[in-house]
Design a protein around this motif. Sequence first.
Motif, PDB file in Angstrom:
ATOM      1  N   GLY A  43      29.517  54.972  19.900  1.00  0.00           N
ATOM      2  CA  GLY A  43      29.739  54.711  21.269  1.00  0.00           C
ATOM      3  C   GLY A  43      29.257  55.777  22.311  1.00  0.00           C
ATOM      4  O   GLY A  43      28.789  57.062  21.967  1.00  0.00           O
ATOM      5  N   LEU A  44      29.415  55.355  23.450  1.00  0.00           N
ATOM      6  CA  LEU A  44      28.512  56.223  24.507  1.00  0.00           C
ATOM      7  C   LEU A  44      29.592  57.070  25.218  1.00  0.00           C
ATOM      8  O   LEU A  44      28.959  58.452  25.308  1.00  0.00           O
ATOM      9  CB  LEU A  44      28.117  55.438  25.615  1.00  0.00           C
ATOM     10  CG  LEU A  44      27.088  55.933  26.508  1.00  0.00           C
ATOM     11  CD1 LEU A  44      25.802  56.571  25.815  1.00  0.00           C
ATOM     12  CD2 LEU A  44      26.448  54.662  27.508  1.00  0.00           C
ATOM     13  N   HIS A  45      30.514  56.861  25.475  1.00  0.00           N
ATOM     14  CA  HIS A  45      31.572  57.943  26.422  1.00  0.00           C
ATOM     15  C   HIS A  45      33.034  58.261  25.485  1.00  0.00           C
ATOM     16  O   HIS A  45      33.161  59.252  26.022  1.00  0.00           O
ATOM     17  CB  HIS A  45      31.778  57.594  27.554  1.00  0.00           C
ATOM     18  CG  HIS A  45      30.399  57.289  28.419  1.00  0.00           C
ATOM     19  ND1 HIS A  45      29.818  58.103  28.941  1.00  0.00           N
ATOM     20  CD2 HIS A  45      30.112  56.065  28.969  1.00  0.00           C
ATOM     21  CE1 HIS A  45      28.864  57.713  29.540  1.00  0.00           C
ATOM     22  NE2 HIS A  45      28.935  56.451  29.432  1.00  0.00           N
ATOM     23  N   ASN A  90      36.795  64.649  15.945  1.00  0.00           N
ATOM     24  CA  ASN A  90      36.030  63.620  16.899  1.00  0.00           C
ATOM     25  C   ASN A  90      34.680  63.659  16.788  1.00  0.00           C
ATOM     26  O   ASN A  90      34.220  64.448  16.622  1.00  0.00           O
ATOM     27  CB  ASN A  90      36.657  63.927  18.210  1.00  0.00           C
ATOM     28  CG  ASN A  90      37.902  63.781  18.385  1.00  0.00           C
ATOM     29  OD1 ASN A  90      38.953  64.588  18.101  1.00  0.00           O
ATOM     30  ND2 ASN A  90      38.469  62.423  18.878  1.00  0.00           N
ATOM     31  N   LEU A  91      34.006  62.643  17.178  1.00  0.00           N
ATOM     32  CA  LEU A  91      32.445  62.518  17.089  1.00  0.00           C
ATOM     33  C   LEU A  91      32.074  62.052  18.481  1.00  0.00           C
ATOM     34  O   LEU A  91      32.694  61.192  19.220  1.00  0.00           O
ATOM     35  CB  LEU A  91      32.182  61.239  16.184  1.00  0.00           C
ATOM     36  CG  LEU A  91      32.405  61.638  14.644  1.00  0.00           C
ATOM     37  CD1 LEU A  91      32.237  60.366  13.709  1.00  0.00           C
ATOM     38  CD2 LEU A  91      31.959  62.730  13.923  1.00  0.00           C
ATOM     39  N   SER A  92      30.926  62.544  18.790  1.00  0.00           N
ATOM     40  CA  SER A  92      30.156  62.239  20.195  1.00  0.00           C
ATOM     41  C   SER A  92      28.861  62.244  19.951  1.00  0.00           C
ATOM     42  O   SER A  92      28.308  62.868  19.109  1.00  0.00           O
ATOM     43  CB  SER A  92      30.773  63.216  21.268  1.00  0.00           C
ATOM     44  OG  SER A  92      30.416  64.526  21.017  1.00  0.00           O
ATOM     45  N   LEU A  93      28.135  61.693  20.814  1.00  0.00           N
ATOM     46  CA  LEU A  93      26.614  61.596  20.641  1.00  0.00           C
ATOM     47  C   LEU A  93      25.939  62.724  21.639  1.00  0.00           C
ATOM     48  O   LEU A  93      26.486  63.115  22.752  1.00  0.00           O
ATOM     49  CB  LEU A  93      26.161  60.252  21.241  1.00  0.00           C
ATOM     50  CG  LEU A  93      26.748  59.068  20.475  1.00  0.00           C
ATOM     51  CD1 LEU A  93      25.991  57.738  21.231  1.00  0.00           C
ATOM     52  CD2 LEU A  93      26.272  59.015  18.920  1.00  0.00           C
ATOM     53  N   THR A  94      25.110  63.252  20.960  1.00  0.00           N
ATOM     54  CA  THR A  94      24.121  64.023  21.733  1.00  0.00           C
ATOM     55  C   THR A  94      23.269  63.541  22.708  1.00  0.00           C
ATOM     56  O   THR A  94      23.452  62.174  22.709  1.00  0.00           O
ATOM     57  CB  THR A  94      23.158  64.957  21.009  1.00  0.00           C
ATOM     58  OG1 THR A  94      22.389  63.965  20.184  1.00  0.00           O
ATOM     59  CG2 THR A  94      24.033  65.648  19.770  1.00  0.00           C
ATOM     60  N   ARG A  95      22.661  63.947  23.388  1.00  0.00           N
ATOM     61  CA  ARG A  95      21.711  63.420  24.493  1.00  0.00           C
ATOM     62  C   ARG A  95      20.620  62.593  23.814  1.00  0.00           C
ATOM     63  O   ARG A  95      20.452  61.413  24.116  1.00  0.00           O
ATOM     64  CB  ARG A  95      20.942  64.361  25.143  1.00  0.00           C
ATOM     65  CG  ARG A  95      19.794  63.967  26.192  1.00  0.00           C
ATOM     66  CD  ARG A  95      19.226  64.806  27.050  1.00  0.00           C
ATOM     67  NE  ARG A  95      18.415  64.543  28.044  1.00  0.00           N
ATOM     68  CZ  ARG A  95      17.090  63.736  27.722  1.00  0.00           C
ATOM     69  NH1 ARG A  95      16.798  63.799  26.483  1.00  0.00           N
ATOM     70  NH2 ARG A  95      16.350  63.399  28.553  1.00  0.00           N
ATOM     71  N   LYS A  96      20.054  62.971  22.585  1.00  0.00           N
ATOM     72  CA  LYS A  96      19.244  62.041  21.890  1.00  0.00           C
ATOM     73  C   LYS A  96      19.902  60.984  21.199  1.00  0.00           C
ATOM     74  O   LYS A  96      19.609  59.811  21.203  1.00  0.00           O
ATOM     75  CB  LYS A  96      18.879  62.788  20.895  1.00  0.00           C
ATOM     76  CG  LYS A  96      17.656  62.511  19.735  1.00  0.00           C
ATOM     77  CD  LYS A  96      17.544  63.351  18.840  1.00  0.00           C
ATOM     78  CE  LYS A  96      16.348  62.889  17.669  1.00  0.00           C
ATOM     79  NZ  LYS A  96      15.955  63.931  16.664  1.00  0.00           N
ATOM     80  N   GLY A  97      21.118  60.958  20.776  1.00  0.00           N
ATOM     81  CA  GLY A  97      22.169  60.027  20.355  1.00  0.00           C
ATOM     82  C   GLY A  97      22.349  58.882  21.401  1.00  0.00           C
ATOM     83  O   GLY A  97      22.330  57.723  21.060  1.00  0.00           O
ATOM     84  N   ARG A  98      22.777  59.497  22.666  1.00  0.00           N
ATOM     85  CA  ARG A  98      22.902  58.567  23.655  1.00  0.00           C
ATOM     86  C   ARG A  98      21.712  57.627  24.174  1.00  0.00           C
ATOM     87  O   ARG A  98      21.709  56.622  24.516  1.00  0.00           O
ATOM     88  CB  ARG A  98      23.284  59.295  24.833  1.00  0.00           C
ATOM     89  CG  ARG A  98      24.827  59.984  24.834  1.00  0.00           C
ATOM     90  CD  ARG A  98      25.432  60.583  26.012  1.00  0.00           C
ATOM     91  NE  ARG A  98      24.702  61.494  26.683  1.00  0.00           N
ATOM     92  CZ  ARG A  98      24.433  62.942  26.317  1.00  0.00           C
ATOM     93  NH1 ARG A  98      25.629  63.340  25.516  1.00  0.00           N
ATOM     94  NH2 ARG A  98      24.156  63.810  26.891  1.00  0.00           N
TER      95      ARG A  98
END
Length: 142
Positions: A43-45, A90-98
């Motif tokens: 997910g995004l945020h 916890n996982l988050s998206l990088t700029r490229k992932g977003r």
Amino acid sequence: MKRINEKLIRVYTSILSIEEEALKKSQFNDLSIKEMHTIDAIGLHAQPTSSEVARRLRVTKGTLTVAVKNLVRKGYVERQQLDQDKRVVNLSLTRKGRLMYRAHQAFHQKMVAGFVDGFDADQTKLVERALDNLMHFLDENG
């Protein structure tokens, strides 16, 4: 019933095929369909835990760990361990992932708009109800 089954199979395989082809032609051609759906599940945020993402994708934590490792290496995902509990990641998206996430969402928005094109509100509710029934069946049998 047979015609509906055939159409569901055709829709499912067509969506996967179109997504694969679009990936190959895009700037995200280093991703597989499964990796793309992992990005979508993160997910995004939000910053979900690995366990939450594994549950969303219906895969084992080990399977997700391999996928996340590849996505980190490719620059789409970041991992953050909690200071209080190093076992929680916890996982988050990088700029490229977003960017990939938004491109995938745009494809799905166009697909859904095309699917319900010309439907009135009651027809759209009927489609939603049928999809809810299908999801309920899949949740119980998956």
